[in-house]
Design a protein around this motif. Structure first.
Motif, PDB file in Angstrom:
ATOM      1  N   THR A 155       0.846  -1.191   0.000  1.00 61.62           N
ATOM      2  CA  THR A 155       0.000   0.000   0.000  1.00 61.62           C
ATOM      3  C   THR A 155       0.884   1.244   0.000  1.00 61.62           C
ATOM      4  OG1 THR A 155      -0.062   0.153   2.398  1.00 61.62           O
ATOM      5  CG2 THR A 155      -1.790  -1.186   1.333  1.00 61.62           C
ATOM      6  N   ARG A 156       0.294   2.355  -0.303  1.00 64.09           N
ATOM      7  CA  ARG A 156       1.018   3.626  -0.294  1.00 64.09           C
ATOM      8  C   ARG A 156       1.626   3.877   1.087  1.00 64.09           C
ATOM      9  NH1 ARG A 156       1.638   7.770  -4.286  1.00 64.09           N
ATOM     10  NH2 ARG A 156       1.832   9.749  -3.253  1.00 64.09           N
ATOM     11  N   GLU A 157       0.849   3.601   2.119  1.00 66.44           N
ATOM     12  CA  GLU A 157       1.320   3.824   3.488  1.00 66.44           C
ATOM     13  C   GLU A 157       2.529   2.952   3.811  1.00 66.44           C
ATOM     14  OE1 GLU A 157      -1.939   3.108   2.689  1.00 66.44           O
ATOM     15  OE2 GLU A 157      -2.621   5.188   2.830  1.00 66.44           O
ATOM     16  N   VAL A 158       2.472   1.689   3.416  1.00 66.77           N
ATOM     17  CA  VAL A 158       3.609   0.788   3.650  1.00 66.77           C
ATOM     18  C   VAL A 158       4.821   1.266   2.870  1.00 66.77           C
ATOM     19  CG1 VAL A 158       4.475  -1.549   3.230  1.00 66.77           C
ATOM     20  CG2 VAL A 158       2.201  -1.227   4.220  1.00 66.77           C
ATOM     21  N   VAL A 167       5.606   4.266   1.903  1.00 63.56           N
ATOM     22  CA  VAL A 167       6.159   5.465   2.546  1.00 63.56           C
ATOM     23  C   VAL A 167       6.996   5.065   3.754  1.00 63.56           C
ATOM     24  CG1 VAL A 167       5.566   7.522   3.896  1.00 63.56           C
ATOM     25  CG2 VAL A 167       4.447   7.106   1.707  1.00 63.56           C
ATOM     26  N   GLU A 168       6.492   4.175   4.593  1.00 66.36           N
ATOM     27  CA  GLU A 168       7.235   3.745   5.782  1.00 66.36           C
ATOM     28  C   GLU A 168       8.526   3.022   5.408  1.00 66.36           C
ATOM     29  OE1 GLU A 168       6.769   4.718   8.937  1.00 66.36           O
ATOM     30  OE2 GLU A 168       5.269   5.962   7.941  1.00 66.36           O
ATOM     31  N   LYS A 222      11.188   5.469   4.170  1.00 64.52           N
ATOM     32  CA  LYS A 222      11.813   6.269   5.237  1.00 64.52           C
ATOM     33  C   LYS A 222      12.927   5.490   5.936  1.00 64.52           C
ATOM     34  CE  LYS A 222       7.801   9.135   6.307  1.00 64.52           C
ATOM     35  NZ  LYS A 222       6.782   9.448   7.323  1.00 64.52           N
ATOM     36  N   GLU A 278       3.857  13.983  -4.349  1.00 63.24           N
ATOM     37  CA  GLU A 278       3.334  13.820  -2.991  1.00 63.24           C
ATOM     38  C   GLU A 278       4.108  12.748  -2.228  1.00 63.24           C
ATOM     39  OE1 GLU A 278      -0.611  11.949  -0.936  1.00 63.24           O
ATOM     40  OE2 GLU A 278      -0.917  13.144  -2.747  1.00 63.24           O
ATOM     41  N   PHE A 279       4.381  11.630  -2.888  1.00 61.20           N
ATOM     42  CA  PHE A 279       5.159  10.558  -2.269  1.00 61.20           C
ATOM     43  C   PHE A 279       6.550  11.056  -1.893  1.00 61.20           C
ATOM     44  CE2 PHE A 279       8.343   7.237  -2.681  1.00 61.20           C
ATOM     45  CZ  PHE A 279       7.899   6.317  -1.751  1.00 61.20           C
ATOM     46  N   GLN A 324       6.959  13.183   1.129  1.00 56.22           N
ATOM     47  CA  GLN A 324       6.841  12.482   2.411  1.00 56.22           C
ATOM     48  C   GLN A 324       8.112  11.743   2.810  1.00 56.22           C
ATOM     49  OE1 GLN A 324       3.047  10.292   3.076  1.00 56.22           O
ATOM     50  NE2 GLN A 324       2.606  10.967   0.987  1.00 56.22           N
TER      51      GLN A 324
END
Length: 86
Positions: A35-38, A40-41, A44, A60-61, A64
């Motif tokens: 997912t997008r959230e995964v 991004v994490e 990082k 946007e990605f 972040q």
């Protein structure tokens, strides 16, 4: 220690072997993309991403996950073996 690389999908074994020789590699284990959230994490916590065209990497990605204090960040479009960053 080796730089951390996150790969969003399984790729052919020869490619994974080449990457593992130069990176501490983590490969997304599922058939479906992260997912997008995964993503991004994971971004990082690593030094690089290996994504597919179907992964949405947009402004946007990047906003972040990119450290704007770093002056050495760049996009590399060279072939893997020609990259002087490695």
């Amino acid at each position: 220690s080796l730089p951390q690389l996150f790969c969003t999908r399984q790729i052919p074994a020869k490619g994974l072997e080449m990457l593992r020789s130069r990176f501490a590699l983590e490969v997304w284990p599922d058939e479906e993309p992260p997912t997008r959230e995964v993503l991004v994490e994971k971004a990082k916590d690593c030094d690089g991403l290996l994504t597919l065209l179907t992964d949405k990497i947009d402004e946007e990605f990047l906003a972040q996950v990119v450290c704007h204090a770093c002056t050495c960040a760049r996009l590399c479009t060279r072939k893997f073996d020609d990259c002087s960053f490695l």
